[in-house]
Design a protein around this motif. Structure first.
Motif, PDB file in Angstrom:
ATOM      1  N   SER A  35      -2.546  -6.719  57.588  1.00 36.91           N
ATOM      2  CA  SER A  35      -1.648  -6.439  56.465  1.00 36.91           C
ATOM      3  C   SER A  35      -0.912  -7.711  56.066  1.00 36.91           C
ATOM      4  O   SER A  35      -0.689  -8.601  56.886  1.00 36.91           O
ATOM      5  CB  SER A  35      -0.642  -5.349  56.845  1.00 36.91           C
ATOM      6  OG  SER A  35       0.183  -5.795  57.892  1.00 36.91           O
TER       7      SER A  35
ATOM      8  N   ASN B 269       2.569  -8.599  53.777  1.00 38.89           N
ATOM      9  CA  ASN B 269       3.709  -8.260  52.924  1.00 38.89           C
ATOM     10  C   ASN B 269       3.899  -9.389  51.930  1.00 38.89           C
ATOM     11  O   ASN B 269       3.952 -10.558  52.318  1.00 38.89           O
ATOM     12  CB  ASN B 269       4.985  -8.090  53.745  1.00 38.89           C
ATOM     13  CG  ASN B 269       5.067  -6.745  54.414  1.00 38.89           C
ATOM     14  OD1 ASN B 269       4.199  -5.900  54.225  1.00 38.89           O
ATOM     15  ND2 ASN B 269       6.105  -6.544  55.189  1.00 38.89           N
TER      16      ASN B 269
ATOM     17  N   THR C  38       2.448 -11.794  57.613  1.00 40.76           N
ATOM     18  CA  THR C  38       1.104 -11.269  57.847  1.00 40.76           C
ATOM     19  C   THR C  38       1.054 -10.714  59.257  1.00 40.76           C
ATOM     20  O   THR C  38       1.578 -11.324  60.189  1.00 40.76           O
ATOM     21  CB  THR C  38       0.048 -12.377  57.678  1.00 40.76           C
ATOM     22  OG1 THR C  38       0.136 -12.886  56.352  1.00 40.76           O
ATOM     23  CG2 THR C  38      -1.350 -11.842  57.911  1.00 40.76           C
TER      24      THR C  38
ATOM     25  N   VAL D 227      -0.747  -7.131  61.865  1.00 42.90           N
ATOM     26  CA  VAL D 227      -1.766  -6.110  62.090  1.00 42.90           C
ATOM     27  C   VAL D 227      -1.175  -4.750  61.743  1.00 42.90           C
ATOM     28  O   VAL D 227       0.038  -4.540  61.841  1.00 42.90           O
ATOM     29  CB  VAL D 227      -2.291  -6.131  63.543  1.00 42.90           C
ATOM     30  CG1 VAL D 227      -3.022  -7.417  63.833  1.00 42.90           C
ATOM     31  CG2 VAL D 227      -1.175  -5.915  64.527  1.00 42.90           C
ATOM     32  N   THR D 228      -2.041  -3.819  61.327  1.00 39.63           N
ATOM     33  CA  THR D 228      -1.560  -2.522  60.883  1.00 39.63           C
ATOM     34  C   THR D 228      -2.447  -1.403  61.389  1.00 39.63           C
ATOM     35  O   THR D 228      -3.643  -1.604  61.635  1.00 39.63           O
ATOM     36  CB  THR D 228      -1.465  -2.474  59.343  1.00 39.63           C
ATOM     37  OG1 THR D 228      -0.843  -1.261  58.944  1.00 39.63           O
ATOM     38  CG2 THR D 228      -2.825  -2.582  58.693  1.00 39.63           C
TER      39      THR D 228
ATOM     40  N   LYS E 277      -3.016   2.693  60.210  1.00 36.65           N
ATOM     41  CA  LYS E 277      -2.644   3.656  59.179  1.00 36.65           C
ATOM     42  C   LYS E 277      -3.386   4.970  59.355  1.00 36.65           C
ATOM     43  O   LYS E 277      -4.525   4.995  59.815  1.00 36.65           O
ATOM     44  CB  LYS E 277      -2.952   3.103  57.793  1.00 36.65           C
ATOM     45  CG  LYS E 277      -2.160   1.860  57.442  1.00 36.65           C
ATOM     46  CD  LYS E 277      -2.409   1.445  56.011  1.00 36.65           C
ATOM     47  CE  LYS E 277      -1.793   0.116  55.674  1.00 36.65           C
ATOM     48  NZ  LYS E 277      -0.407  -0.034  55.935  1.00 36.65           N
TER      49      LYS E 277
ATOM     50  N   SER F 180       3.081  -1.350  60.858  1.00 32.33           N
ATOM     51  CA  SER F 180       2.574  -2.718  60.936  1.00 32.33           C
ATOM     52  C   SER F 180       3.411  -3.516  61.920  1.00 32.33           C
ATOM     53  O   SER F 180       4.623  -3.325  62.022  1.00 32.33           O
ATOM     54  CB  SER F 180       2.634  -3.391  59.565  1.00 32.33           C
ATOM     55  OG  SER F 180       1.843  -2.694  58.635  1.00 32.33           O
TER      56      SER F 180
ATOM     57  N   PHE G  58       4.319  -7.445  62.949  1.00 32.69           N
ATOM     58  CA  PHE G  58       4.298  -8.830  62.486  1.00 32.69           C
ATOM     59  C   PHE G  58       4.682  -9.732  63.660  1.00 32.69           C
ATOM     60  O   PHE G  58       5.844  -9.786  64.054  1.00 32.69           O
ATOM     61  CB  PHE G  58       5.249  -9.017  61.305  1.00 32.69           C
ATOM     62  CG  PHE G  58       4.903  -8.136  60.152  1.00 32.69           C
ATOM     63  CD1 PHE G  58       3.882  -8.475  59.281  1.00 32.69           C
ATOM     64  CD2 PHE G  58       5.572  -6.937  59.952  1.00 32.69           C
ATOM     65  CE1 PHE G  58       3.544  -7.648  58.225  1.00 32.69           C
ATOM     66  CE2 PHE G  58       5.239  -6.110  58.896  1.00 32.69           C
ATOM     67  CZ  PHE G  58       4.220  -6.466  58.030  1.00 32.69           C
TER      68      PHE G  58
ATOM     69  N   ASP H 269       5.153   1.882  56.416  1.00 30.51           N
ATOM     70  CA  ASP H 269       4.782   1.831  55.007  1.00 30.51           C
ATOM     71  C   ASP H 269       4.093   3.105  54.569  1.00 30.51           C
ATOM     72  O   ASP H 269       3.524   3.837  55.381  1.00 30.51           O
ATOM     73  CB  ASP H 269       3.876   0.629  54.750  1.00 30.51           C
ATOM     74  CG  ASP H 269       2.632   0.658  55.588  1.00 30.51           C
ATOM     75  OD1 ASP H 269       1.647   1.261  55.153  1.00 30.51           O
ATOM     76  OD2 ASP H 269       2.650   0.082  56.683  1.00 30.51           O
TER      77      ASP H 269
ATOM     78  N   ASP I 224       6.418  -1.277  52.155  1.00 29.03           N
ATOM     79  CA  ASP I 224       7.001  -1.329  53.492  1.00 29.03           C
ATOM     80  C   ASP I 224       8.460  -0.900  53.365  1.00 29.03           C
ATOM     81  O   ASP I 224       9.269  -1.571  52.716  1.00 29.03           O
ATOM     82  CB  ASP I 224       6.896  -2.734  54.072  1.00 29.03           C
ATOM     83  CG  ASP I 224       7.253  -2.787  55.537  1.00 29.03           C
ATOM     84  OD1 ASP I 224       8.120  -2.009  55.973  1.00 29.03           O
ATOM     85  OD2 ASP I 224       6.662  -3.611  56.245  1.00 29.03           O
TER      86      ASP I 224
ATOM     87  N   GLN J 218       3.097  -4.292  50.170  1.00 31.26           N
ATOM     88  CA  GLN J 218       2.150  -4.725  51.182  1.00 31.26           C
ATOM     89  C   GLN J 218       0.723  -4.415  50.745  1.00 31.26           C
ATOM     90  O   GLN J 218       0.464  -3.381  50.138  1.00 31.26           O
ATOM     91  CB  GLN J 218       2.434  -3.977  52.493  1.00 31.26           C
ATOM     92  CG  GLN J 218       1.496  -4.317  53.619  1.00 31.26           C
ATOM     93  CD  GLN J 218       1.763  -3.440  54.825  1.00 31.26           C
ATOM     94  OE1 GLN J 218       1.124  -2.430  54.996  1.00 31.26           O
ATOM     95  NE2 GLN J 218       2.741  -3.833  55.639  1.00 31.26           N
TER      96      GLN J 218
ATOM     97  N   ALA K  34      -3.200  -4.255  52.524  1.00 30.95           N
ATOM     98  CA  ALA K  34      -3.854  -4.248  53.832  1.00 30.95           C
ATOM     99  C   ALA K  34      -5.340  -3.995  53.662  1.00 30.95           C
ATOM    100  O   ALA K  34      -5.782  -3.329  52.726  1.00 30.95           O
ATOM    101  CB  ALA K  34      -3.240  -3.179  54.722  1.00 30.95           C
TER     102      ALA K  34
END
Length: 129
Positions: A28, A30, A35, A37-38, A40, A57, A59, A69, A86, A93, A95
């Motif tokens: 991901s 923003n 930057t 990892v996410t 979902k 997410s 960071f 988010d 977010d 954001q 992703a």
């Protein structure tokens, strides 16, 4: 701030449908420089369809922040792209990641046509000479 948590939780519940929910794990970004990892939850696991998304997410930069988010996206063949907001960092954001996909149903077995019964064996003890 409580309104953001209410929106995030209600969107996550709306996205979570045990029959068709999908999951995504990816990268991901923003808008503003972060930057991470996410992960979902997606409203669908079908290919080539738009989806709703709710996620978290991480960071790993300075401060090691976590964001929540909600947004929309599109499931491609093996990946998903989302555009979301977010709610913790108050930024938009984007992703991209790999997502779970529903396997196509297995083809039904084809029944072989019934063959006629074999002819009876010849009668060697025929005394009709």
């Amino acid at each position: 701030m409580q309104f953001h948590w209410l929106v995030a939780s209600s969107t996550a519940l709306a996205c979570f449908n045990t029959q068709a929910a999908g999951f995504m794990f990816g990268i991901s970004h923003n808008f503003g420089g972060d930057t991470g990892v996410t992960f979902k939850i997606l409203s669908s696991d079908r290919r080539n369809r738009p989806v709703l998304a709710a996620g978290v997410s991480f960071f790993p930069g300075e401060g090691r922040r976590i964001g929540l988010d909600v947004g929309v996206g599109y499931n491609f063949r093996q990946t998903t792209v989302t555009f979301s907001r977010d709610l913790v960092m108050e930024r938009f954001q984007m992703a991209w990641g790999l997502a779970s996909r529903r396997c196509p149903p297995a083809p039904a077995p084809v029944a072989a046509p019934a063959s006629p019964p074999p002819p009876p064996p010849p009668d060697f003890f025929d005394s009709s000479f």
